[in-house]
Design a protein around this motif. Structure first.
Motif, PDB file in Angstrom:
ATOM      1  N   ALA A 259      29.482  34.441  45.003  1.00 30.04           N
ATOM      2  CA  ALA A 259      30.157  35.625  45.183  1.00 30.04           C
ATOM      3  C   ALA A 259      31.766  35.370  44.160  1.00 30.04           C
ATOM      4  O   ALA A 259      31.918  36.704  43.607  1.00 30.04           O
ATOM      5  CB  ALA A 259      30.906  35.660  46.807  1.00 30.04           C
ATOM      6  N   ALA A 260      32.040  34.317  44.063  1.00 33.78           N
ATOM      7  CA  ALA A 260      33.073  34.181  42.745  1.00 33.78           C
ATOM      8  C   ALA A 260      32.751  34.255  41.517  1.00 33.78           C
ATOM      9  O   ALA A 260      33.314  34.910  40.841  1.00 33.78           O
ATOM     10  CB  ALA A 260      33.376  32.888  43.425  1.00 33.78           C
ATOM     11  N   VAL A 261      31.526  33.983  41.190  1.00 32.63           N
ATOM     12  CA  VAL A 261      31.091  34.075  39.860  1.00 32.63           C
ATOM     13  C   VAL A 261      30.914  35.443  39.679  1.00 32.63           C
ATOM     14  O   VAL A 261      31.010  36.132  38.636  1.00 32.63           O
ATOM     15  CB  VAL A 261      29.631  33.330  39.655  1.00 32.63           C
ATOM     16  CG1 VAL A 261      28.998  33.474  38.628  1.00 32.63           C
ATOM     17  CG2 VAL A 261      29.954  31.724  39.799  1.00 32.63           C
ATOM     18  N   ARG A 262      30.173  36.281  40.424  1.00 29.64           N
ATOM     19  CA  ARG A 262      30.103  37.744  40.486  1.00 29.64           C
ATOM     20  C   ARG A 262      31.206  38.564  40.212  1.00 29.64           C
ATOM     21  O   ARG A 262      31.344  39.134  39.508  1.00 29.64           O
ATOM     22  CB  ARG A 262      29.081  38.097  41.724  1.00 29.64           C
ATOM     23  CG  ARG A 262      27.601  37.962  41.632  1.00 29.64           C
ATOM     24  CD  ARG A 262      26.995  38.787  42.607  1.00 29.64           C
ATOM     25  NE  ARG A 262      27.424  38.653  43.971  1.00 29.64           N
ATOM     26  CZ  ARG A 262      26.774  37.698  44.777  1.00 29.64           C
ATOM     27  NH1 ARG A 262      25.729  36.965  44.440  1.00 29.64           N
ATOM     28  NH2 ARG A 262      27.328  37.676  46.202  1.00 29.64           N
ATOM     29  N   ALA A 263      32.215  37.992  41.006  1.00 30.85           N
ATOM     30  CA  ALA A 263      33.689  38.666  40.975  1.00 30.85           C
ATOM     31  C   ALA A 263      34.305  38.503  39.583  1.00 30.85           C
ATOM     32  O   ALA A 263      34.796  39.479  39.078  1.00 30.85           O
ATOM     33  CB  ALA A 263      34.404  38.266  41.954  1.00 30.85           C
ATOM     34  N   GLU A 264      33.961  37.191  39.320  1.00 27.33           N
ATOM     35  CA  GLU A 264      34.515  36.968  37.884  1.00 27.33           C
ATOM     36  C   GLU A 264      33.883  37.427  36.855  1.00 27.33           C
ATOM     37  O   GLU A 264      34.708  38.092  35.914  1.00 27.33           O
ATOM     38  CB  GLU A 264      34.715  35.322  37.506  1.00 27.33           C
ATOM     39  CG  GLU A 264      35.564  34.563  38.411  1.00 27.33           C
ATOM     40  CD  GLU A 264      35.337  32.942  38.399  1.00 27.33           C
ATOM     41  OE1 GLU A 264      34.415  32.642  37.774  1.00 27.33           O
ATOM     42  OE2 GLU A 264      35.935  32.301  39.285  1.00 27.33           O
ATOM     43  N   ARG A 265      32.565  37.763  36.793  1.00 30.16           N
ATOM     44  CA  ARG A 265      31.797  38.443  35.724  1.00 30.16           C
ATOM     45  C   ARG A 265      32.194  39.981  35.789  1.00 30.16           C
ATOM     46  O   ARG A 265      32.237  40.541  34.875  1.00 30.16           O
ATOM     47  CB  ARG A 265      30.321  38.129  35.886  1.00 30.16           C
ATOM     48  CG  ARG A 265      29.421  39.007  35.045  1.00 30.16           C
ATOM     49  CD  ARG A 265      28.129  38.883  35.139  1.00 30.16           C
ATOM     50  NE  ARG A 265      27.783  37.519  35.144  1.00 30.16           N
ATOM     51  CZ  ARG A 265      27.159  37.017  36.400  1.00 30.16           C
ATOM     52  NH1 ARG A 265      27.003  37.662  37.351  1.00 30.16           N
ATOM     53  NH2 ARG A 265      26.842  35.620  36.301  1.00 30.16           N
ATOM     54  N   SER A 266      32.199  40.597  37.026  1.00 37.61           N
ATOM     55  CA  SER A 266      32.838  41.926  37.059  1.00 37.61           C
ATOM     56  C   SER A 266      34.220  42.186  36.623  1.00 37.61           C
ATOM     57  O   SER A 266      34.462  43.086  35.707  1.00 37.61           O
ATOM     58  CB  SER A 266      32.799  42.191  38.585  1.00 37.61           C
ATOM     59  OG  SER A 266      31.531  42.391  39.299  1.00 37.61           O
ATOM     60  N   LEU A 267      34.995  41.296  36.886  1.00 38.93           N
ATOM     61  CA  LEU A 267      36.400  41.309  36.361  1.00 38.93           C
ATOM     62  C   LEU A 267      36.622  41.276  34.760  1.00 38.93           C
ATOM     63  O   LEU A 267      37.200  42.110  34.063  1.00 38.93           O
ATOM     64  CB  LEU A 267      37.352  39.997  36.842  1.00 38.93           C
ATOM     65  CG  LEU A 267      38.682  40.190  36.390  1.00 38.93           C
ATOM     66  CD1 LEU A 267      39.458  41.269  36.958  1.00 38.93           C
ATOM     67  CD2 LEU A 267      39.547  39.168  37.235  1.00 38.93           C
ATOM     68  N   ARG A 268      35.542  40.245  34.111  1.00 36.95           N
ATOM     69  CA  ARG A 268      35.803  40.223  32.598  1.00 36.95           C
ATOM     70  C   ARG A 268      34.976  41.538  32.318  1.00 36.95           C
ATOM     71  O   ARG A 268      35.572  42.036  31.180  1.00 36.95           O
ATOM     72  CB  ARG A 268      34.412  39.014  32.304  1.00 36.95           C
ATOM     73  CG  ARG A 268      35.327  37.588  32.509  1.00 36.95           C
ATOM     74  CD  ARG A 268      34.869  36.576  31.682  1.00 36.95           C
ATOM     75  NE  ARG A 268      33.283  36.488  32.173  1.00 36.95           N
ATOM     76  CZ  ARG A 268      32.839  35.628  33.268  1.00 36.95           C
ATOM     77  NH1 ARG A 268      33.901  34.800  33.819  1.00 36.95           N
ATOM     78  NH2 ARG A 268      31.523  35.432  33.606  1.00 36.95           N
ATOM     79  N   PHE A 270      35.097  44.364  33.556  1.00 43.45           N
ATOM     80  CA  PHE A 270      36.271  45.430  33.687  1.00 43.45           C
ATOM     81  C   PHE A 270      37.002  45.615  32.786  1.00 43.45           C
ATOM     82  O   PHE A 270      37.496  46.474  32.041  1.00 43.45           O
ATOM     83  CB  PHE A 270      36.547  45.425  35.144  1.00 43.45           C
ATOM     84  CG  PHE A 270      37.687  46.233  35.439  1.00 43.45           C
ATOM     85  CD1 PHE A 270      37.426  47.847  35.529  1.00 43.45           C
ATOM     86  CD2 PHE A 270      39.299  46.180  35.449  1.00 43.45           C
ATOM     87  CE1 PHE A 270      38.390  48.907  35.802  1.00 43.45           C
ATOM     88  CE2 PHE A 270      40.056  46.849  35.964  1.00 43.45           C
ATOM     89  CZ  PHE A 270      39.396  48.528  35.977  1.00 43.45           C
ATOM     90  N   VAL A 271      37.636  44.329  32.442  1.00 46.65           N
ATOM     91  CA  VAL A 271      38.897  43.968  31.335  1.00 46.65           C
ATOM     92  C   VAL A 271      38.301  44.452  29.955  1.00 46.65           C
ATOM     93  O   VAL A 271      39.038  45.004  29.167  1.00 46.65           O
ATOM     94  CB  VAL A 271      39.151  42.607  31.544  1.00 46.65           C
ATOM     95  CG1 VAL A 271      40.178  42.433  30.200  1.00 46.65           C
ATOM     96  CG2 VAL A 271      39.933  42.432  32.718  1.00 46.65           C
ATOM     97  N   GLN A 272      36.943  43.886  29.856  1.00 43.87           N
ATOM     98  CA  GLN A 272      36.674  44.524  28.443  1.00 43.87           C
ATOM     99  C   GLN A 272      36.278  45.852  28.318  1.00 43.87           C
ATOM    100  O   GLN A 272      36.793  46.549  27.209  1.00 43.87           O
ATOM    101  CB  GLN A 272      35.206  43.478  28.233  1.00 43.87           C
ATOM    102  CG  GLN A 272      34.949  42.147  28.233  1.00 43.87           C
ATOM    103  CD  GLN A 272      33.619  41.628  28.035  1.00 43.87           C
ATOM    104  OE1 GLN A 272      32.744  42.422  28.175  1.00 43.87           O
ATOM    105  NE2 GLN A 272      33.740  40.567  27.732  1.00 43.87           N
ATOM    106  N   THR A 273      36.014  46.583  29.494  1.00 40.90           N
ATOM    107  CA  THR A 273      35.865  48.132  29.196  1.00 40.90           C
ATOM    108  C   THR A 273      37.138  48.706  29.161  1.00 40.90           C
ATOM    109  O   THR A 273      37.560  49.691  28.326  1.00 40.90           O
ATOM    110  CB  THR A 273      35.248  48.628  30.521  1.00 40.90           C
ATOM    111  OG1 THR A 273      34.051  48.004  30.743  1.00 40.90           O
ATOM    112  CG2 THR A 273      35.207  50.012  30.653  1.00 40.90           C
ATOM    113  N   LEU A 274      38.207  48.274  30.050  1.00 42.91           N
ATOM    114  CA  LEU A 274      39.630  48.456  29.735  1.00 42.91           C
ATOM    115  C   LEU A 274      40.005  48.328  28.287  1.00 42.91           C
ATOM    116  O   LEU A 274      40.626  49.117  27.707  1.00 42.91           O
ATOM    117  CB  LEU A 274      40.629  47.910  30.852  1.00 42.91           C
ATOM    118  CG  LEU A 274      40.529  48.375  32.277  1.00 42.91           C
ATOM    119  CD1 LEU A 274      41.581  47.525  33.128  1.00 42.91           C
ATOM    120  CD2 LEU A 274      40.598  50.060  32.438  1.00 42.91           C
ATOM    121  N   THR A 275      39.885  47.057  27.717  1.00 40.39           N
ATOM    122  CA  THR A 275      40.279  46.877  26.367  1.00 40.39           C
ATOM    123  C   THR A 275      39.748  47.854  25.320  1.00 40.39           C
ATOM    124  O   THR A 275      40.637  48.234  24.380  1.00 40.39           O
ATOM    125  CB  THR A 275      39.794  45.535  26.155  1.00 40.39           C
ATOM    126  OG1 THR A 275      40.460  44.512  26.948  1.00 40.39           O
ATOM    127  CG2 THR A 275      40.402  44.829  24.496  1.00 40.39           C
TER     128      THR A 275
END
Length: 526
Positions: A259-268, A270-275
């Motif tokens: 779950a933590a790995v999936r959350a970190e991947r989703s966060l990355r 999301f950050v890339q999309t925002l960037t």
């Protein structure tokens, strides 16, 4: 038998006895010299075995053996010793609580403990000696009459704790194993064994296979947690590994981290999309954390402020960035440095507490809109938008509006425009002078005209025309206005449902009826 024969027999007996005594003495001397001592009997056999017995009178402790007092001291109950005893008896002898309530009828009760295994099984005996006087005895059946000295309470507690630990380790979803200095697995829990069996089609043996590769540190975690992956039938599972050194062995604990790995991947992602989104924005963006250090910016900020890229990547503070903008003449020219610092402090506090907008008129003729917004966890974001074109267009529009109003005020006719809802959209100064105090809605204006003008067909036609009555409607006519002056009116339809009404004084040359028979005042009265 002769005397000589008897002497020989006595000599042989004495010689044998002396040999045995000498051999025993030599053996003891040798044992003492070599450090070996004769085994001693256990302490429990040398003294009487102290039983665990308690005497209660009306649920008050009268006397108890030392082991029994030690048992009571292990528990804390504000109600007293009886409550402490029941606290220990309850989980081990489930039927004893009800039996104690009826001891007055039975006089004696005996029960075998339901917890513990092997020699940890205990027996409880409750006897009523006198009315209100109870003797409670706790014994170990296997140690009875065998001379075995063992603390049954301690053994039972150890066996219960050992059973609890085994069940807990076997039921936990995390992988637990122990490995030696050569990283060979020397012990593992049930979850590890199930995983190991799923990795191979053949039965596993000792030493157990290592499931996880050398764990690597988790980036940015700031802890000793290491993350490792396990590939089983094409499915990758992630674990957060913790190690604990115990002598030459190492205990390893691997907690599921999918779950933590999936959350970190989703966060990355999301950050890339925002960037990418921020990179395409024409508005400069700068996000500061709660310590007011720059954490995120987009290329538009560099284009709008001319700030060096190296300066921004060094994560300056908010006030360092504002000072740099001041050096580049990208902020309003302050009167003095003190007022400048106060202005920037007000900007920061206003942005942190709520939505804040300022317009900066720069020395180079540009106009920027600076917007400050609070973000979660005390962060704050600033948006820099170039509104020079917008301000130029606004100034041009205002100038054209002022020109139009000036023209309307100087045409010599009273002009008023009503919107679709009947509100006054525009009126010139001549109209305000002609009809002073006229309301800004169509109904109020008609009432004002009717109160200050003489009634007649011309005024009725004007009201009907503006009210949208059915039938043949005229677009112009005459009324007798304030002061008895003859006024000509004209209604013109405008786009978007608007209507323009003009009041004008007729030309003096046309003050008579075209037929030349009656004045225009009489015509208006008609």
């Amino acid at each position: 038998m002769s005397l000589h024969g008897i002497g020989l027999i006595l000599l042989a007996v004495l010689t044998g006895t002396a040999s045995v005594v000498l051999a025993t003495a030599l053996a003891r001397w040798w044992d003492r010299r070599s450090g070996r001592a004769r085994p001693r009997l256990p302490q429990g056999l040398e003294s009487s075995l102290k039983p665990m017995v308690l005497l209660f009178r009306d649920q008050a402790l009268v006397d108890a053996t030392p082991p029994a007092r030690a048992l009571l001291d292990r528990f804390s109950a504000p109600e007293g010793d009886w409550a402490r005893l029941l606290q220990w008896i309850g989980p081990r002898f489930p039927d004893a609580i009800n039996a104690l309530g009826g001891i007055d009828r039975s006089g004696r009760f005996e029960s075998l403990g339901q917890t513990g295994a092997g020699s940890a099984a205990l027996r409880l005996v409750v006897e009523q000696i006198d009315p209100g006087l109870l003797r409670i005895t706790i014994t170990d059946p296997q140690a009875e009459y065998a001379g075995i000295v063992v603390d049954s309470m301690s053994q039972q507690a150890m066996e219960e704790e050992l059973d609890l630990l085994r069940r807990s380790l076997d039921q936990t979803p995390m992988l637990v194993w122990r490995q030696d200095a050569e990283e060979r697995v020397t012990w593992a829990n049930a979850a590890y064994l199930r995983r190991a069996e799923g990795q191979s089609d053949e039965p596993i043996g000792w030493p157990l296979p290592r499931l996880l590769d050398a764990p690597r540190p988790v980036p940015g975690s700031g802890t000793r947690t290491r993350r490792a992956s396990l590939n089983q039938n094409g499915a990758v599972s992630w674990y957060d590994c913790h190690s604990h050194q115990t002598g030459e062995q190492t205990m390893m604990f691997a907690l599921p981290a999918d779950a933590a790995v999936r959350a970190e991947r989703s966060l990355r992602e999301f950050v890339q999309t925002l960037t990418k989104t921020f990179a395409d924005l024409p508005i400069g963006l700068a996000i500061f954390d709660r310590q007011r250090q720059l954490q995120l910016f987009n290329p538009a900020l560099i284009d709008l402020t001319n700030l060096p890229t190296g300066f921004l990547t060094a994560r300056p503070t908010l006030f360092d960035l504002l000072d740099k903008l001041r050096e580049l003449r990208m902020v309003p020219e302050p009167k003095d440095f003190r007022s400048w610092r106060q202005q920037m402090s007000n900007l920061e506090s206003a942005a942190a507490t709520g939505h804040h907008v300022e317009e900066w008129s720069l020395p180079g003729g540009q106009t920027y809109r600076v917007t400050g917004r609070p973000h979660p966890d005390g962060a704050v974001a600033f948006l820099f938008e170039d509104i020079t074109s917008e301000m130029s267009l606004t100034r041009k529009f205002r100038a054209e509006m002022a020109l139009g109003n000036s023209i309307l005020d100087n045409i010599g006719e009273a002009v008023v425009v009503f919107g679709p809802g009947g509100r006054v959209a525009m009126a010139n100064g001549v109209y305000r002078d002609l009809w002073p105090g006229a309301p800004d809605d169509l109904g109020g204006a008609l009432a004002c005209w009717q109160s200050r003008a003489e009634g007649g067909p011309g005024l009725d036609a004007l009201g009907a025309r503006l009210g949208g009555a059915e039938g043949t409607l005229r677009d112009s006519g005459l009324i007798v206005g304030p002061g008895g002056r003859l006024l000509g009116w004209t209604v013109t339809r405008l786009p978007a449902g608007r209507q323009m009404v003009r009041f004008r004084l007729p030309d003096p040359a046309t003050q008579a009826d075209p037929a030349g028979q009656r004045p225009l005042a009489a015509t208006a009265a008609r």
